[in-house]
Design a protein around this motif. Structure first.
Motif, mmCIF file in Angstrom:
data_model
loop_
_atom_site.group_PDB
_atom_site.id
_atom_site.type_symbol
_atom_site.label_atom_id
_atom_site.label_comp_id
_atom_site.label_asym_id
_atom_site.label_seq_id
_atom_site.Cartn_x
_atom_site.Cartn_y
_atom_site.Cartn_z
ATOM 1 N N GLY A 170 0.907 -1.373 0.076
ATOM 2 C CA GLY A 170 0.031 -0.036 -0.092
ATOM 3 C C GLY A 170 0.790 1.405 0.049
ATOM 4 N N LEU A 171 2.039 1.405 0.824
ATOM 5 C CA LEU A 171 2.691 2.327 0.681
ATOM 6 C C LEU A 171 3.560 2.776 -0.689
ATOM 7 N N ALA A 172 3.799 1.544 -1.246
ATOM 8 C CA ALA A 172 4.461 1.470 -2.392
ATOM 9 C C ALA A 172 3.363 1.849 -3.531
ATOM 10 N N LEU A 173 2.248 1.703 -3.587
ATOM 11 C CA LEU A 173 1.445 2.040 -4.395
ATOM 12 C C LEU A 173 0.931 3.500 -4.320
ATOM 13 N N ALA A 174 0.646 3.975 -3.319
ATOM 14 C CA ALA A 174 0.463 5.392 -3.020
ATOM 15 C C ALA A 174 1.828 6.115 -3.648
ATOM 16 N N LEU A 175 2.951 5.796 -3.286
ATOM 17 C CA LEU A 175 3.891 6.359 -3.716
ATOM 18 C C LEU A 175 4.034 6.471 -5.439
ATOM 19 N N GLN A 176 3.941 5.328 -5.931
ATOM 20 C CA GLN A 176 3.978 5.069 -7.300
ATOM 21 C C GLN A 176 3.060 5.785 -8.124
ATOM 22 N N GLN A 177 1.797 5.907 -7.662
ATOM 23 C CA GLN A 177 0.551 6.658 -8.020
ATOM 24 C C GLN A 177 0.998 8.120 -8.027
ATOM 25 N N GLU A 178 1.480 8.508 -7.050
ATOM 26 C CA GLU A 178 1.972 10.162 -6.851
ATOM 27 C C GLU A 178 3.172 10.436 -7.789
ATOM 28 N N VAL A 179 4.198 9.589 -7.744
ATOM 29 C CA VAL A 179 5.212 10.050 -8.377
ATOM 30 C C VAL A 179 5.350 9.566 -9.875
ATOM 31 N N LEU A 180 5.090 8.542 -9.950
ATOM 32 C CA LEU A 180 5.095 7.797 -11.492
ATOM 33 C C LEU A 180 3.635 8.174 -12.254
ATOM 34 N N GLY A 181 2.755 8.328 -11.612
ATOM 35 C CA GLY A 181 1.535 8.195 -12.433
ATOM 36 C C GLY A 181 0.585 6.955 -12.421
ATOM 37 N N GLU A 182 -0.689 7.053 -12.587
ATOM 38 C CA GLU A 182 -1.518 5.968 -12.548
ATOM 39 C C GLU A 182 -1.254 4.798 -13.689
ATOM 40 N N SER A 183 -0.628 5.259 -14.865
ATOM 41 C CA SER A 183 -0.638 4.355 -15.821
ATOM 42 C C SER A 183 0.851 3.684 -15.993
ATOM 43 N N HIS A 184 1.725 4.030 -14.934
ATOM 44 C CA HIS A 184 3.098 3.389 -15.136
ATOM 45 C C HIS A 184 3.023 1.933 -14.852
ATOM 46 N N GLU A 185 3.749 1.270 -15.404
ATOM 47 C CA GLU A 185 4.050 -0.075 -15.253
ATOM 48 C C GLU A 185 4.239 -0.618 -13.964
ATOM 49 N N ASP A 186 4.827 -0.043 -12.974
ATOM 50 C CA ASP A 186 5.072 -0.279 -11.657
ATOM 51 C C ASP A 186 3.836 -0.297 -11.040
ATOM 52 N N VAL A 187 2.984 0.632 -11.122
ATOM 53 C CA VAL A 187 1.668 0.822 -10.528
ATOM 54 C C VAL A 187 0.909 -0.552 -10.865
ATOM 55 N N SER A 188 0.878 -0.880 -12.197
ATOM 56 C CA SER A 188 0.227 -2.146 -12.312
ATOM 57 C C SER A 188 0.602 -3.215 -11.817
ATOM 58 N N SER A 189 2.198 -3.372 -11.637
ATOM 59 C CA SER A 189 2.780 -4.586 -10.943
ATOM 60 C C SER A 189 2.366 -4.653 -9.294
ATOM 61 N N THR A 190 2.304 -3.619 -8.902
ATOM 62 C CA THR A 190 2.024 -3.739 -7.545
ATOM 63 C C THR A 190 0.344 -3.972 -7.204
ATOM 64 N N LEU A 191 -0.456 -3.237 -8.188
ATOM 65 C CA LEU A 191 -1.697 -3.634 -7.985
ATOM 66 C C LEU A 191 -1.904 -5.070 -8.050
ATOM 67 N N GLN A 192 -1.402 -5.577 -8.956
ATOM 68 C CA GLN A 192 -1.205 -7.228 -9.244
ATOM 69 C C GLN A 192 -0.893 -8.011 -8.179
ATOM 70 N N ASN A 193 0.314 -7.527 -7.539
ATOM 71 C CA ASN A 193 0.724 -8.170 -6.342
ATOM 72 C C ASN A 193 -0.246 -8.046 -5.247
ATOM 73 N N LEU A 194 -0.866 -7.091 -4.935
ATOM 74 C CA LEU A 194 -1.864 -6.851 -3.970
ATOM 75 C C LEU A 194 -3.067 -7.938 -4.165
ATOM 76 N N ALA A 195 -3.679 -7.843 -5.425
ATOM 77 C CA ALA A 195 -4.745 -8.386 -5.880
ATOM 78 C C ALA A 195 -4.398 -10.097 -5.610
ATOM 79 N N ALA A 196 -3.002 -10.454 -5.977
ATOM 80 C CA ALA A 196 -2.675 -11.879 -5.827
ATOM 81 C C ALA A 196 -2.357 -12.258 -4.211
ATOM 82 N N LEU A 197 -2.045 -11.313 -3.487
ATOM 83 C CA LEU A 197 -1.905 -11.353 -2.038
ATOM 84 C C LEU A 197 -3.030 -11.624 -1.378
ATOM 85 N N ALA A 198 -4.204 -11.033 -1.669
ATOM 86 C CA ALA A 198 -5.583 -11.152 -1.335
ATOM 87 C C ALA A 198 -5.997 -12.624 -1.655
ATOM 88 N N ALA A 199 -5.655 -13.015 -2.815
ATOM 89 C CA ALA A 199 -6.197 -14.239 -3.202
ATOM 90 C C ALA A 199 -5.527 -15.394 -2.545
#
Length: 212
Positions: A170-199
């Motif tokens: 969550g800390l990583a995602l918030a920073l990535q969205q702020e600094v890199l923007g919503e469309s950056h590939e790192d944001v996508s990777s972190t969202l995927q990791n969060l979703a997989a963690l929940a699963a």
């Protein structure tokens, strides 16, 4: 390749500028998953650097660090990777100091190798050290801080500490969205990791994606 050929003709095959070209070309081969060719070029660059600059130069540590990453992430040869990374770390500690961002990079790479080997406690120590150095050297809003949070999250997940892992993601995602923007590939990777963690909390298995 053309730049390398021109530099070899103009400066000779063992010039330090040729080593720079070899490093650049090796990085391209690494990104294209041509690991054997990347290793060949990195080792040739290393030989030139050792001959011209000596064994304690930061450029030597960079090449050793990159070799360690190829052996670990590219070839899965973790024992060799760890030896190279520790050599890189020793040089960086001596030539750059404990608080340098490049020292943090090597701590982070060592952490990832430890985790791949199943030594998650050691991985956590090295990863936390990388984050501490980066915070002091780069500040709280640098993309490398997000990288550290992501990699710590993967280690914490390996240790079964899923709530702490979720917090780090969550800390990583918030920073990535702020600094890199919503469309950056790192944001996508972190969202995927969060979703997989929940699963994974349901199915008790998830292969975490580390960042570099």
């Amino acid at each position: 390749k053309q730049a390398l050929t021109l530099r070899e003709k103009a400066l000779g095959p063992n010039h330090i500028v040729v080593a720079e070209s070899l490093m650049n070309l090796a990085t391209v081969y690494d990104e294209e998953d041509q690991f054997d060719e990347a290793l060949r070029l990195y080792y040739r660059a290393l030989w030139i650097q050792l001959s011209v600059l000596g064994g304690q130069h930061p450029d030597v540590s960079k090449t050793l660090n990159n070799l360690g990453v190829v052996y670990s992430q590219g070839l899965g040869r973790h024992t060799e990777a760890l030896a190279l990374l520790h050599s890189a770390l020793d040089i960086r500690l001596d030539s750059l100091g404990e608080g340098h961002p490049e020292t943090a990079d090597t701590y982070d790479n060592i952490s990832n190798v430890f985790d791949e080997q199943g030594h998650s406690d050691d991985a956590l120590v090295a990863g936390q050290r990388a984050l501490s150095i980066r915070l002091a050297a780069l500040g709280e809003r640098h993309p490398d801080i997000a990288l550290s949070h992501c990699n710590l999250a993967c280690t914490l997940e390996s240790l079964g500490r899923t709530q702490e892992a979720r917090k780090e993601f969550g800390l990583a995602l918030a920073l990535q969205q702020e600094v890199l923007g919503e469309s950056h590939e790192d944001v996508s990777s972190t969202l995927q990791n969060l979703a997989a963690l929940a699963a994974s909390e349901v199915r008790q298995h998830h292969t975490c994606v580390y960042m570099d």
